[in-house]
Motif scaffolding. Structure first.
Motif, PDB file in Angstrom:
ATOM      1  N   VAL A  64       0.838  -1.204   0.000  1.00  0.00           N
ATOM      2  CA  VAL A  64       0.000   0.000   0.000  1.00  0.00           C
ATOM      3  C   VAL A  64       0.872   1.253   0.000  1.00  0.00           C
ATOM      4  CG1 VAL A  64      -1.736   1.307   1.294  1.00  0.00           C
ATOM      5  CG2 VAL A  64      -1.907  -1.188   1.158  1.00  0.00           C
ATOM      6  N   TYR A  65       1.938   1.234   0.784  1.00  0.00           N
ATOM      7  CA  TYR A  65       2.836   2.391   0.866  1.00  0.00           C
ATOM      8  C   TYR A  65       3.452   2.715  -0.494  1.00  0.00           C
ATOM      9  CZ  TYR A  65       6.938   5.155   2.162  1.00  0.00           C
ATOM     10  OH  TYR A  65       7.896   6.124   2.238  1.00  0.00           O
ATOM     11  N   ILE A  66       3.925   1.685  -1.198  1.00  0.00           N
ATOM     12  CA  ILE A  66       4.491   1.908  -2.528  1.00  0.00           C
ATOM     13  C   ILE A  66       3.409   2.406  -3.484  1.00  0.00           C
ATOM     14  CG2 ILE A  66       5.592   0.795  -4.510  1.00  0.00           C
ATOM     15  CD1 ILE A  66       6.900  -1.149  -2.540  1.00  0.00           C
ATOM     16  N   GLY A  67       2.216   1.851  -3.363  1.00  0.00           N
ATOM     17  CA  GLY A  67       1.119   2.258  -4.241  1.00  0.00           C
ATOM     18  C   GLY A  67       0.738   3.717  -4.092  1.00  0.00           C
ATOM     19  N   THR A  68       0.858   4.265  -2.869  1.00  0.00           N
ATOM     20  CA  THR A  68       0.495   5.674  -2.659  1.00  0.00           C
ATOM     21  C   THR A  68       1.482   6.635  -3.321  1.00  0.00           C
ATOM     22  OG1 THR A  68       1.669   5.691  -0.519  1.00  0.00           O
ATOM     23  CG2 THR A  68      -0.701   5.222  -0.479  1.00  0.00           C
ATOM     24  N   MET A  69       2.617   6.120  -3.816  1.00  0.00           N
ATOM     25  CA  MET A  69       3.554   6.982  -4.546  1.00  0.00           C
ATOM     26  C   MET A  69       3.044   7.332  -5.936  1.00  0.00           C
ATOM     27  SD  MET A  69       7.205   5.167  -3.647  1.00  0.00           S
ATOM     28  CE  MET A  69       7.722   4.872  -1.952  1.00  0.00           C
ATOM     29  N   VAL A  70       2.062   6.579  -6.418  1.00  0.00           N
ATOM     30  CA  VAL A  70       1.516   6.814  -7.752  1.00  0.00           C
ATOM     31  C   VAL A  70       0.478   7.926  -7.688  1.00  0.00           C
ATOM     32  CG1 VAL A  70       0.282   5.769  -9.691  1.00  0.00           C
ATOM     33  CG2 VAL A  70       1.902   4.402  -8.356  1.00  0.00           C
ATOM     34  N   HIS A  71       0.651   8.957  -8.511  1.00  0.00           N
ATOM     35  CA  HIS A  71      -0.312  10.064  -8.576  1.00  0.00           C
ATOM     36  C   HIS A  71      -0.674  10.331 -10.031  1.00  0.00           C
ATOM     37  CE1 HIS A  71       0.230  11.091  -4.330  1.00  0.00           C
ATOM     38  NE2 HIS A  71       1.532  10.962  -4.518  1.00  0.00           N
ATOM     39  N   ARG A  72      -1.904  10.726 -10.245  1.00  0.00           N
ATOM     40  CA  ARG A  72      -2.351  10.957 -11.611  1.00  0.00           C
ATOM     41  C   ARG A  72      -1.572  12.061 -12.307  1.00  0.00           C
ATOM     42  NH1 ARG A  72      -8.788  11.505 -11.360  1.00  0.00           N
ATOM     43  NH2 ARG A  72      -8.235  12.553  -9.402  1.00  0.00           N
ATOM     44  N   ASP A  73      -1.191  13.106 -11.566  1.00  0.00           N
ATOM     45  CA  ASP A  73      -0.453  14.199 -12.202  1.00  0.00           C
ATOM     46  C   ASP A  73       0.933  13.735 -12.639  1.00  0.00           C
ATOM     47  OD1 ASP A  73       0.440  13.871  -9.632  1.00  0.00           O
ATOM     48  OD2 ASP A  73       0.736  16.000  -9.227  1.00  0.00           O
ATOM     49  N   ALA A  74       1.521  12.778 -11.880  1.00  0.00           N
ATOM     50  CA  ALA A  74       2.831  12.248 -12.261  1.00  0.00           C
ATOM     51  C   ALA A  74       2.713  11.420 -13.537  1.00  0.00           C
ATOM     52  CB  ALA A  74       3.411  11.410 -11.139  1.00  0.00           C
ATOM     53  N   VAL A  75       1.647  10.642 -13.639  1.00  0.00           N
ATOM     54  CA  VAL A  75       1.422   9.846 -14.852  1.00  0.00           C
ATOM     55  C   VAL A  75       1.210  10.765 -16.042  1.00  0.00           C
ATOM     56  CG1 VAL A  75      -0.090   8.168 -15.965  1.00  0.00           C
ATOM     57  CG2 VAL A  75       0.486   7.904 -13.540  1.00  0.00           C
ATOM     58  N   ASP A  76       0.418  11.826 -15.838  1.00  0.00           N
ATOM     59  CA  ASP A  76       0.166  12.783 -16.920  1.00  0.00           C
ATOM     60  C   ASP A  76       1.449  13.476 -17.364  1.00  0.00           C
ATOM     61  OD1 ASP A  76      -2.504  12.143 -16.757  1.00  0.00           O
ATOM     62  OD2 ASP A  76      -3.026  13.855 -15.481  1.00  0.00           O
ATOM     63  N   ALA A  77       2.424  13.585 -16.443  1.00  0.00           N
ATOM     64  CA  ALA A  77       3.665  14.291 -16.756  1.00  0.00           C
ATOM     65  C   ALA A  77       4.472  13.584 -17.840  1.00  0.00           C
ATOM     66  CB  ALA A  77       4.526  14.431 -15.498  1.00  0.00           C
ATOM     67  N   LEU A  78       4.253  12.287 -18.013  1.00  0.00           N
ATOM     68  CA  LEU A  78       4.969  11.573 -19.064  1.00  0.00           C
ATOM     69  C   LEU A  78       4.518  12.013 -20.443  1.00  0.00           C
ATOM     70  CD1 LEU A  78       5.023   7.949 -17.572  1.00  0.00           C
ATOM     71  CD2 LEU A  78       6.835   9.657 -17.516  1.00  0.00           C
ATOM     72  N   GLY A  79       3.236  12.392 -20.543  1.00  0.00           N
ATOM     73  CA  GLY A  79       2.712  12.929 -21.792  1.00  0.00           C
ATOM     74  C   GLY A  79       3.020  12.048 -22.982  1.00  0.00           C
ATOM     75  N   SER A  80       3.485  12.684 -24.057  1.00  0.00           N
ATOM     76  CA  SER A  80       3.772  11.961 -25.299  1.00  0.00           C
ATOM     77  C   SER A  80       5.054  11.145 -25.209  1.00  0.00           C
ATOM     78  CB  SER A  80       3.884  12.958 -26.459  1.00  0.00           C
ATOM     79  OG  SER A  80       4.925  13.890 -26.219  1.00  0.00           O
ATOM     80  N   HIS A  81       5.772  11.289 -24.103  1.00  0.00           N
ATOM     81  CA  HIS A  81       7.040  10.564 -23.956  1.00  0.00           C
ATOM     82  C   HIS A  81       6.864   9.219 -23.256  1.00  0.00           C
ATOM     83  CE1 HIS A  81       8.946  14.140 -25.393  1.00  0.00           C
ATOM     84  NE2 HIS A  81       8.757  14.839 -24.291  1.00  0.00           N
ATOM     85  N   TRP A  82       5.623   8.815 -23.012  1.00  0.00           N
ATOM     86  CA  TRP A  82       5.392   7.611 -22.222  1.00  0.00           C
ATOM     87  C   TRP A  82       6.004   6.367 -22.885  1.00  0.00           C
ATOM     88  CZ3 TRP A  82       2.905   3.391 -24.211  1.00  0.00           C
ATOM     89  CH2 TRP A  82       2.149   3.592 -25.373  1.00  0.00           C
ATOM     90  N   LEU A  83       5.983   6.320 -24.238  1.00  0.00           N
ATOM     91  CA  LEU A  83       6.477   5.127 -24.922  1.00  0.00           C
ATOM     92  C   LEU A  83       7.986   4.968 -24.749  1.00  0.00           C
ATOM     93  CD1 LEU A  83       5.958   2.682 -26.649  1.00  0.00           C
ATOM     94  CD2 LEU A  83       6.164   4.126 -28.697  1.00  0.00           C
ATOM     95  N   ILE A  84       8.747   6.044 -24.936  1.00  0.00           N
ATOM     96  CA  ILE A  84      10.204   5.927 -24.785  1.00  0.00           C
ATOM     97  C   ILE A  84      10.570   5.640 -23.329  1.00  0.00           C
ATOM     98  CG2 ILE A  84      10.488   8.429 -24.528  1.00  0.00           C
ATOM     99  CD1 ILE A  84      13.018   5.891 -25.972  1.00  0.00           C
ATOM    100  N   VAL A  85       9.810   6.207 -22.384  1.00  0.00           N
ATOM    101  CA  VAL A  85      10.073   5.914 -20.971  1.00  0.00           C
ATOM    102  C   VAL A  85       9.825   4.432 -20.695  1.00  0.00           C
ATOM    103  CG1 VAL A  85       9.341   6.354 -18.597  1.00  0.00           C
ATOM    104  CG2 VAL A  85       9.575   8.256 -20.198  1.00  0.00           C
ATOM    105  N   LEU A  86       8.753   3.891 -21.279  1.00  0.00           N
ATOM    106  CA  LEU A  86       8.451   2.467 -21.098  1.00  0.00           C
ATOM    107  C   LEU A  86       9.541   1.598 -21.724  1.00  0.00           C
ATOM    108  CD1 LEU A  86       6.508   0.258 -20.156  1.00  0.00           C
ATOM    109  CD2 LEU A  86       5.305   0.477 -22.347  1.00  0.00           C
ATOM    110  N   VAL A  87      10.000   1.984 -22.916  1.00  0.00           N
ATOM    111  CA  VAL A  87      11.061   1.226 -23.591  1.00  0.00           C
ATOM    112  C   VAL A  87      12.341   1.235 -22.748  1.00  0.00           C
ATOM    113  CG1 VAL A  87      12.600   1.191 -25.592  1.00  0.00           C
ATOM    114  CG2 VAL A  87      10.145   1.536 -25.918  1.00  0.00           C
ATOM    115  N   ILE A  88      12.691   2.405 -22.218  1.00  0.00           N
ATOM    116  CA  ILE A  88      13.890   2.515 -21.378  1.00  0.00           C
ATOM    117  C   ILE A  88      13.734   1.666 -20.117  1.00  0.00           C
ATOM    118  CG2 ILE A  88      15.239   4.087 -19.933  1.00  0.00           C
ATOM    119  CD1 ILE A  88      15.814   4.417 -22.885  1.00  0.00           C
ATOM    120  N   THR A  89      12.538   1.662 -19.544  1.00  0.00           N
ATOM    121  CA  THR A  89      12.288   0.878 -18.331  1.00  0.00           C
ATOM    122  C   THR A  89      12.407  -0.613 -18.603  1.00  0.00           C
ATOM    123  OG1 THR A  89      10.785   2.609 -17.541  1.00  0.00           O
ATOM    124  CG2 THR A  89      10.660   0.478 -16.449  1.00  0.00           C
TER     125      THR A  89
END
Length: 368
Positions: free
Chosen positions: A65-90
């Motif tokens: 639960v503690y790790i899960g609370t680190m996830v925020h919608r604004d942080a996800v939105d911050a990836l924007g159009s770069h989400w694919l390259i971030v996923l590839v790098i991950t």
């Protein structure tokens, strides 16, 4: 020494070690203290015989639960159009971790499964919590994972200063959360999420269900806005860390300690190589997204999330993007590692069906 006195000694000594470690900023200080104290008492024959299974399951749930609370919608939105390259790098980071873990698994004292879990670049505390359940040696995993975290955390300030010559004169502003739920609502939600998540995870045959079930449920609530400002009390997080550290620490023997000593030179080498490789992925990320090289490095750093956050703020970097990339890395590592462990377990059985660090069957290690 009676059983009660052994537990009292373990708790008091762990708290005494946690306080100074926390003061100097050691990541997950309570887990590290629990591991260190557990090892010391186990070798002195003063530790409790074993950790009660329900305590381990509850600790996993609280941590999930503690790790899960680190996830925020604004942080996800911050990836924007770069989400694919971030996923590839991950995913690239995960593959590098698997390769490094496979190389560690070639050592005669480490099974392929344990080696892979030990060098997964993310979610150290979560992986230590479920390593035994997955069939790995949580003692090796805990030592190597926290060696990685310590090295990454210690080198971030040096790399930022000596390589990137970061300017700390214009720190970034970080918005503070003001809508946290009342403590009684958070406790009620925490209890419900841990119970429902653990049971649901087992029904879904999710590996490491005690951790990943509550984690998945918390992430879903966070992204849908139904978490109502859920926070996990600091004392509960510290207690969960201690239990996870104890679980690995009190299982140490002199032979297992010698085996880990033989592993460390190779593990240290692989950690350094893995850090250099992920720094290269950071360069790729920076070039594709148009971010600075420093931001690419911080976004792909294989550990030390809190050190990364502090450095990002100090240097005026894109904090939201960096944390989003880091959280994505941690989540992917935690959910992919248990699935990967199944394949590694099959490979381990082909090599002889035992965990060399313990010289006992892997299945037996998982049941302890």
């Amino acid at each position: 020494m009676t059983r009660m006195l052994r537990w009292l000694l373990l708790v008091v000594a762990t708290i005494a070690v946690t306080v100074p470690l926390d003061f100097v900023g050691v990541p997950s200080a309570a887990l590290f203290a629990g591991l260190a104290v557990g090892i010391a008492l186990a070798l002195a024959s003063l530790a409790p015989e074993r950790m009660p299974h329900p305590a381990g399951v509850i600790a996993q749930g609280v941590l999930g639960v503690y790790i899960g609370t680190m996830v925020h919608r604004d942080a996800v939105d911050a990836l924007g159009s770069h989400w694919l390259i971030v996923l590839v790098i991950t995913v690239g980071t995960l593959l590098l971790s698997v390769l490094a873990g496979g190389l560690l698994g070639l050592h005669r004292d480490v099974s392929p499964l344990t080696g892979s879990l030990a060098l997964v670049a993310g979610g150290a505390s979560g992986l230590v919590a479920i390593a035994r359940e997955l069939g790995g040696d949580d003692r090796v995993v805990s030592v190597v994972q926290y060696l990685r975290v310590a090295l990454v955390t210690a080198t971030i300030p040096l790399v930022v200063t000596l390589v990137f010559h970061a300017d700390r004169s214009h720190p970034a502003s970080v918005s503070s959360e003001t809508d946290s739920a009342p403590w009684y609502l958070s406790l009620a939600m925490l209890a419900g999420i841990v119970a429902v998540g653990a049971v649901g995870g087992r029904l879904a045959r999710l590996p490491g269900a005690g951790l990943l079930g509550p984690l998945a449920l918390t992430v879903a609530l966070q992204l849908t806005g139904l978490s109502f400002g859920l926070t996990v009390p600091v004392l509960l997080v510290q207690a969960a860390y201690m239990v996870i550290g104890w679980q690995a620490g009190i299982a140490f023997t002199r032979e297992s300690l010698r085996a880990i000593g033989r592993i460390l030179p190779l593990a240290l080498t692989l950690i350094v190589v893995l850090g250099a490789a992920t720094a290269g992925l950071g360069v790729v990320l920076a070039n594709v997204t148009g971010m600075t090289q420093l931001e690419g490095y911080l976004a792909t750093s294989p550990g030390g999330v809190y050190a990364v956050l502090a450095t990002a703020v100090e240097t005026g970097s894109n904090v939201t993007f960096i944390i989003a990339a880091q959280v994505l890395r941690v989540l992917l590592m935690l959910f992919a590692a248990p699935l990967m462990a199944r394949g590694m377990a099959r490979l381990g059985r082909r090599r002889g069906g035992h965990d060399p660090a313990l010289d006992v069957p892997v299945a037996a290690a998982a049941r302890r």
